[in-house]
Design a protein around this motif. Structure first.
Motif: not given
Length: 405
Positions: A214-216, A222-223, A244-245, A254-255
């Motif tokens: 995922t791109s984050g 994502f869902k 990624p960062d 992340m949470n």
């Protein structure tokens, strides 16, 4: 005559290897090498490796986990390879992981171009820069009739036409060919794995884990993907999320993703920290971003549950970098009484592992054509040495001072 080898660059002084093989049978030498290194038996679970901080995931081979495409034919090939290896020497079965993506991702792209569009005098820098030897050119001679006026016989002229291009099954999307093409002829082809087809694959006995790239930066895609996979997750041993960062937003994202997964999460979960995607084979400095990313996430008390794994820029220098930052096999106390878990669960080796083992496969292919490495024990022994050279410092195997057969 006995064969000996010496590993030094990937293994610290106390783990240097000097093993002699007296057997003239290369396949027996493979068995001797496995035995001498004390590689774990079937009783040692990959989950234990995560807890101890010496988990290793490879794309081109298997230690604790092997990562492959979410394609039935690829999964079958991986499992056949694992069983072939276990017929040679009795070791525990690694987990098989398939990778999917929720949107466009560097790991899910290919290069493409039409070689006929390439000028014949091009120096072809794309071919030289490709780490996977996935670009190949061949010249095809053709003739055409060139007229010399109405009373003269046409004269044949030789033309050169380029054939070949990108070998799709070898290309893993590193992208290094895109900027070097002097004529801007190379295109990027991206793809997203079909979620419903992936969900069916997760229900089979051939798959143990899934990794979601995922791109984050947002969680809605994502869902959507997770909702399609959720009912199949119960068949798995591990769910990994690769991201990624994204700076200050990383822990918050992340949470959010963990909150999406938690209602259906009945197995272990892992966060793959992709510091510098597909760059481990570039050089020593490539691993710095991966380690820096891990340092920030590991230091956060607000990060969600789950093992942490380094990726993106990982190479032979990564373990040294973790040790300097006090993160290698550093244990923390968990909620369970008298239970310890490593702060960093392990390391994923992608491009770097592919490069070092690829040298052996390329040599074997040039000598024998398309064949299985298990049919050529000399090359299998070389590949195994390369693999142990890389993962030995992570696993802390019992490297012997010598062994005679």
């Amino acid at each position: 005559m006995a064969t000996s080898f010496y590993c030094s660059s990937a293994i610290h002084t106390q783990h240097q290897v000097n093993v002699s093989f007296g057997s003239k049978n290369p396949l027996q030498n493979v068995k001797n090498l496995i035995k001498s290194f004390g590689i774990p038996s079937k009783s040692c679970s990959p989950h234990v490796s995560l807890q101890q901080g010496n988990w290793v995931k490879l794309i081109c081979g298997a230690v604790d986990c092997i990562d492959c495409a979410a394609d039935p034919s690829v999964i079958n090939a991986v499992n056949e390879g694992i069983e072939t290896a276990r017929e040679i020497v009795s070791i525990r079965r690694p987990w098989v992981m398939i990778s999917v993506n929720d949107d466009e991702d560097l790991h899910f792209r290919k290069a493409e171009f039409d070689p006929e569009d390439c000028p014949s005098d091009c120096s072809r820098p794309c071919e030289n820069v490709c780490p996977a030897n996935a670009i190949s050119f061949e010249r095809e001679n053709s003739t055409m009739e060139v007229p010399f006026g109405s009373y003269q016989k046409a004269k044949p002229k030789v033309r050169f036409k380029m054939q070949g291009g990108v070998i799709t099954e070898r290309c893993y999307g590193c992208g290094r060919c895109f900027p070097v093409c002097p004529y801007d002829k190379i295109r990027e082809i991206t793809y997203v794995r079909d979620a419903m087809a992936t969900a069916e694959l997760l229900k089979t006995n051939d798959v143990d884990a899934v990794e979601i790239h995922t791109s984050g930066r947002q969680t809605n895609l994502f869902k959507e993907l997770w909702d399609d996979l959720a009912n199949s997750v119960k068949y798995l041993r591990l769910v990994a999320v690769s991201l990624p960062d994204t700076g200050d937003a990383t822990i918050s994202t992340m949470n959010q993703m963990y909150g999406i997964m938690e209602p259906h999460l009945s197995c272990f979960n892992l966060w793959q920290l992709d510091g510098r995607p597909m760059s481990g084979d570039i050089g020593r400095g490539a691993t710095r971003e991966s380690i820096a990313f891990a340092v920030r996430v590991a230091a956060s008390s607000e990060r969600p549950p789950g093992f942490l794994q380094l990726a993106g820029g990982t190479n032979v220098h990564t373990v040294d970098g973790l040790k300097k930052r006090g993160l290698f096999r550093t244990h923390i106390t968990c909620a369970e009484p008298n239970h310890l878990q490593s702060l960093i669960g392990g390391i994923a080796y992608g491009g770097y592992a592919r490069k070092i083992v690829g040298r052996v496969l390329s040599s074997m292919g040039s000598e024998n054509g398309v064949t299985g490495i298990e049919c050529h024990a000399e090359h299998l022994l070389k590949a195994l040495k390369e693999a142990l050279h890389l993962v030995g410092s992570v696993k802390s195997y019992n490297h012997p001072d010598g062994m005679q057969r």
